[in-house]
Design an enzyme around this catalytic site. Sequence first.
Site, short mmCIF file in Angstrom:
data_model
loop_
_atom_site.label_atom_id
_atom_site.label_comp_id
_atom_site.label_asym_id
_atom_site.label_seq_id
_atom_site.Cartn_x
_atom_site.Cartn_y
_atom_site.Cartn_z
N ASP A 105 0.69 -1.07 -0.01
CA ASP A 105 -0.09 0.05 0.08
C ASP A 105 0.77 1.39 0.26
OD1 ASP A 105 0.62 -0.87 2.51
OD2 ASP A 105 -0.87 0.16 3.54
N GLU A 171 -1.09 -2.19 5.06
CA GLU A 171 -0.07 -2.45 6.00
C GLU A 171 -0.15 -1.11 7.14
OE1 GLU A 171 2.67 -1.80 8.98
OE2 GLU A 171 2.79 -0.38 7.21
N GLU A 172 -0.55 0.18 6.28
CA GLU A 172 -0.56 1.26 7.10
C GLU A 172 -1.93 1.22 7.46
OE1 GLU A 172 2.19 3.21 7.39
OE2 GLU A 172 3.09 2.88 5.51
N ARG A 216 17.10 -6.14 14.99
CA ARG A 216 17.16 -6.16 16.54
C ARG A 216 16.65 -7.38 17.05
NH1 ARG A 216 18.40 -2.51 20.03
NH2 ARG A 216 17.13 -3.00 22.15
N HIS A 405 6.96 8.52 5.20
CA HIS A 405 5.50 9.16 5.29
C HIS A 405 5.66 10.83 5.06
CE1 HIS A 405 3.65 6.00 7.83
NE2 HIS A 405 4.40 5.30 6.92
#
Length: 443
Positions: A105, A171-172, A216, A405
Amino acid sequence: MKKIIMPMALLIFSLSTSFGQGAVALKSKIAQKAESLEAKVVTWRRDFHQNPELGNREFKTAEKIATHLRALGIEVKTGVGKTGVVGVLKGGKPGPVVALRADMDGLPVKERVDIPFASKATGEYNGQPVSIMHACGHDTHVAILMGTAEILASMKSELKGTVKFIFQPAEEGAPEGEEGGAALMIKEGVLENPKVDAIFGLHINSQTEIGKIKYRPGGTMASSDWFKIKIKGKQSHGAYPWSSIDPIVTASQVIMGLQTIVSRNAPVTESAAVVTVGQINGGVRSNIIPEEVNMNGTIRALDTGVQDMIHARISQIATNIAESAGATAEVSITRMCPVTYNDIPLTEKMIPTLDGVAGKENVSITAAVTGAEDFAFYQQKVPGFFFFLGGAPKGKSPAQTPAHHTPDFYIDEGGFVLGMKSMASLVVDYMEMNPVGKISVGK
Ligand SMILES: [Zn+2]
Ligand SMILES: [Zn+2]
């Protein structure tokens, strides 16, 4: 931050398995094929970049992906979780099922970057007309995974297991009132049939130099939850506050009380957290004490235990402070996205693979991120590993490169080959380390 120290037994195990004869041959094939696919992947990426689509509306993107996968002889399912595309590539030999995920997206952002393939797309978001841009780099994820599929399909007969390619919508976040994203794909069975044993995903990063990989172990990106608090008091004339139960003063005390959760309850040396009140509404004019005040906020945590503790403390603090003032507090908390948690044994086993493709000096541990990523939903179900791929031009510092963004967000295409090599090598090495019937990671 020091790199995690791998126990000796594990180190010997991964050296002897991940660099076995078969895997070595396959990995040199992967490297060659990735280089040869670079131009193609760049072309795909530019096309997706110029034609971005919003969450749950990735119709053309999905069509292009499905066409490509079918041409590779991959079994394809479309319309999974609205516009999602799932490809299954059965290797010539038995083995585990490894999933690779890319999100598709774009975002309601107006592109300001001066490139020939800049987006001029427009659409509608929650009833508002908007410009659309791939301002998070999901166009690169799609192109890289299409390339990875082509690499793995070319060595199908040698693969010791099955690869599932997950191209995910939204996803957003889905538009208001709609379901979507990883959670919906899981609900519709994306991790079943064949059942996925492990999942890998990457995120391009506009502030990490190309050629570098960051990761991580454990909590990598934060959980994201929303809370609402309604403080109800008693209205009065602003000149006669003693006849009120003032929800504005009470709300102020609650906000200050909430600050003690992170500063006094969270285990700050182990796991960071955030509690933010981002919105407060109450009252209509200066000389009226209103009846109620409403607040909205967000909670971020890198550990599920800390997340649960914060939820409990928000309710406790709001309720008891309100009670002490003679008011009431209604608290509601909505769980949006869990912690993106990199399974520690899986991460430890797969890092030599990334060291191998990127060079040890280019792979490093990064600070945790308080943004969220819905890859977390897959990791709740199966062991998963999510890492960051450099997308910043060489020699630029993070301060010089625009953040995700934003209208100036920019990705250097020089990192795509490393992206493909990483994804394909993770699959091959995972299969090598987990021969059929002996899956040892995360079980
Ligand atoms: Zn994003
Ligand atoms: Zn993203």
